[in-house]
Write an enzyme that holds these catalytic residues in place. Structure first.
Site, PDB file in Angstrom:
ATOM      1  N   THR A   1       1.006  -0.938  -0.303  1.00 14.89           N
ATOM      2  CA  THR A   1       0.258   0.332  -0.030  1.00 14.89           C
ATOM      3  C   THR A   1       1.466   1.380  -0.351  1.00 14.89           C
ATOM      4  O   THR A   1       2.461   0.545  -0.094  1.00 14.89           O
ATOM      5  CB  THR A   1      -1.471   0.061   0.988  1.00 14.89           C
ATOM      6  OG1 THR A   1      -2.271   0.956   1.046  1.00 14.89           O
ATOM      7  CG2 THR A   1      -0.651   0.095   2.421  1.00 14.89           C
ATOM      8  N   ASN A   2       0.604   2.111   0.904  1.00 15.95           N
ATOM      9  CA  ASN A   2       1.472   4.322   0.386  1.00 15.95           C
ATOM     10  C   ASN A   2       0.567   4.689   1.459  1.00 15.95           C
ATOM     11  O   ASN A   2      -0.358   4.212   1.866  1.00 15.95           O
ATOM     12  CB  ASN A   2       0.957   4.831  -1.161  1.00 15.95           C
ATOM     13  CG  ASN A   2      -0.424   4.943  -1.201  1.00 15.95           C
ATOM     14  OD1 ASN A   2      -1.125   5.146  -0.726  1.00 15.95           O
ATOM     15  ND2 ASN A   2      -0.604   3.983  -2.145  1.00 15.95           N
ATOM     16  N   PRO A   3       1.098   5.628   1.690  1.00 14.04           N
ATOM     17  CA  PRO A   3       1.422   6.026   2.696  1.00 14.04           C
ATOM     18  C   PRO A   3      -0.506   7.471   2.425  1.00 14.04           C
ATOM     19  O   PRO A   3      -0.262   8.189   3.979  1.00 14.04           O
ATOM     20  CB  PRO A   3       2.092   6.847   3.635  1.00 14.04           C
ATOM     21  CG  PRO A   3       2.902   6.825   2.390  1.00 14.04           C
ATOM     22  CD  PRO A   3       2.717   6.377   1.024  1.00 14.04           C
TER      23      PRO A   3
ATOM     24  N   ALA B   1      -4.917   7.991  -3.905  1.00 13.37           N
ATOM     25  CA  ALA B   1      -3.821   7.643  -4.231  1.00 13.37           C
ATOM     26  C   ALA B   1      -3.768   5.663  -4.469  1.00 13.37           C
ATOM     27  O   ALA B   1      -3.191   4.683  -3.780  1.00 13.37           O
ATOM     28  CB  ALA B   1      -2.597   7.208  -3.325  1.00 13.37           C
TER      29      ALA B   1
END
Ligand code: CTP
Length: 405
Positions: free
Chosen positions: A210-212, A277
């Site tokens: 995943t991403n932040p 995102a």
């Protein structure tokens, strides 16, 4: 803020949710509104007038028969002059009296004389809310133009409930009030579809890529569009942020799920804003069971996820806004960010691209601020200063409104 200099009448009837009306009165006053509180006799049993007087800095009205202060016709005066009447809590009894056109106390007399906007936050026992008599009263009042916020499910005075009855929180009521007081914008009647947050791709049932992304930018856009009168649909990946007020929210986990949800929802959108995102890569062969760490090194083969913006079939006239996330400064490493944003505009047939840099202090993921450049199909890009995400959202929606006109 739409409250500054506005005159709000807060009608409070007698339910335990009265304690939340104190916060509401305070928040309205802090936001710059002149707040006149009108209490029913029952409300005065729950909260003394003095409390509201201290919170609003204004005398509280509770009876038609009070003398003094030259306010003998206060109910007519307030009905006519108030920019907005908020009823919170509105008990079943108050709704019944208002629906019948009764005028047996100051608050109902005021409501009978009122022709302007009324925002009503019902609060009652869940069975009372479900009763056909209450349903009929709500229908009557909605047909007369009242706006309703809540009730919601959750704890009632008598214990937890799965059914609606609980009054909406003060913040939710404030957002609904702000929307009613906002000047009619070009987004009124438009459907705005916003995506927010990251997506998540499983390696196995317990591990993800995943991403932040926090979802804050998308949430700010959803809230700002709601305040401008839009119908807002939010598609959001995994995030802990509380659901924003006013948006119909759909939760998804993976990029493919986000793509599927949007394929259906975009059909009724006038505006699509892709602030999410989505994960760009996913494991080519996710494991069905947890991979044991003791098995040693792990090499993952990743494949690209679907390009959502590039693949969506948007209805004719649907305005599309994309984001472009860079990590090399606006004109930094790897070439010209604006030029790449322009390329994205063309490749994905977008109307606007919002360029931002994840590595710039105060911008990008997990912070409440952002610094963006708005890139259009023609004309010079607009570099905005570091602003709160809400202010960035307002500037983006200004652009959207302009493009729609
Ligand atoms: N986006 C999308 N589908 C993806 C990934 C991103 O629709 N699988 C959207 C984002 O929500 C954003 C825009 O595409 O609005 C641009 O995202 P970005 O990550 O900057 O660029 P990409 O399109 O993924 O292109 P590249 O990574 O090659 O710069």
């Amino acid at each position: 803020m739409p409250f500054a200099g506005r005159h709000v009448v807060l009608g409070v009837s007698g339910g335990i949710a009265c304690y939340k009306s104190c916060t509401l009165a305070r928040r309205l006053t802090e936001s710059g509104a002149q707040v006149d509180v009108v209490l029913t006799a029952a409300a005065g049993e729950f909260v003394r007038p003095l409390t509201f007087e201290a919170l609003t800095g204004r005398p509280v009205l509770a009876s038609l028969w009070e003398r003094g202060g030259g306010r003998a016709l206060a109910h007519i005066e307030l009905a006519k002059q108030g920019d907005l009447v908020i009823l919170a809590p509105a008990t079943a009894h108050l709704l019944a009296r208002a629906a019948q056109g009764m005028a047996d106390d100051l608050l109902t007399a005021l409501l009978l004389a009122r022709t302007g906007a009324v925002l009503c936050a019902p609060a009652m026992n869940d069975a009372m809310f479900a009763h056909p008599a209450t349903r009929a009263n709500l229908k009557t009042l909605a047909e007369r133009g009242w706006t309703f916020v809540g009730p919601e499910t959750g704890a009632l005075a008598e214990g937890p409930s799965e059914l609606p009855g609980r009054m909406s929180e003060p913040e939710t009521i404030l957002a609904a009030a702000a929307r009613l007081l906002a000047p009619p914008g070009r987004l009124k009647g438009k459907t705005v579809l916003v995506t927010a947050g990251p997506t998540r791709e499983h390696l196995d049932p317990v591990r993800v890529i995943t991403n932040p992304s926090s979802g804050r930018m998308g949430y700010a856009l959803a809230e700002a569009a709601f305040a401008r009168g839009a119908e807002v649909i939010l598609v959001v990946g995994p995030t802990d942020l509380p659901v924003p007020t006013g948006a119909v929210t759909h939760r998804v986990e993976t990029t493919a799920e986000m793509q599927r949800a949007l394929q259906t929802l975009v059909k009724r959108a006038d505006v699509l804003i892709m602030a999410a995102a989505p994960a760009d890569y996913r494991p080519a062969a996710p494991a069905a069971t947890k991979r044991a760490r003791s098995a040693g090194d792990l090499t993952l083969k990743l494949e690209p996820t679907p390009d959502i913006l590039g693949s969506l079939k948007r209805p004719k006239g649907c305005l599309a806004v994309g984001f472009a996330l860079e990590t090399g400064g606006r004109d930094g490493e790897g070439g010209d960010g604006v030029a790449r944003a322009r390329q994205k505009l063309q490749d994905k047939a977008l109307d606007l691209v919002i360029l931002n840099d994840a590595l710039e202090p105060g911008a990008g993921f997990e912070v409440p601020t952002n610094r963006v450049t708005i890139v259009r199909n023609s004309g010079a890009p607009t570099e905005l200063p570091l602003l709160s995400k809400r202010d960035v959202a307002e500037r983006i929606l200004d652009e959207v409104e302009q493009a729609l006109s």
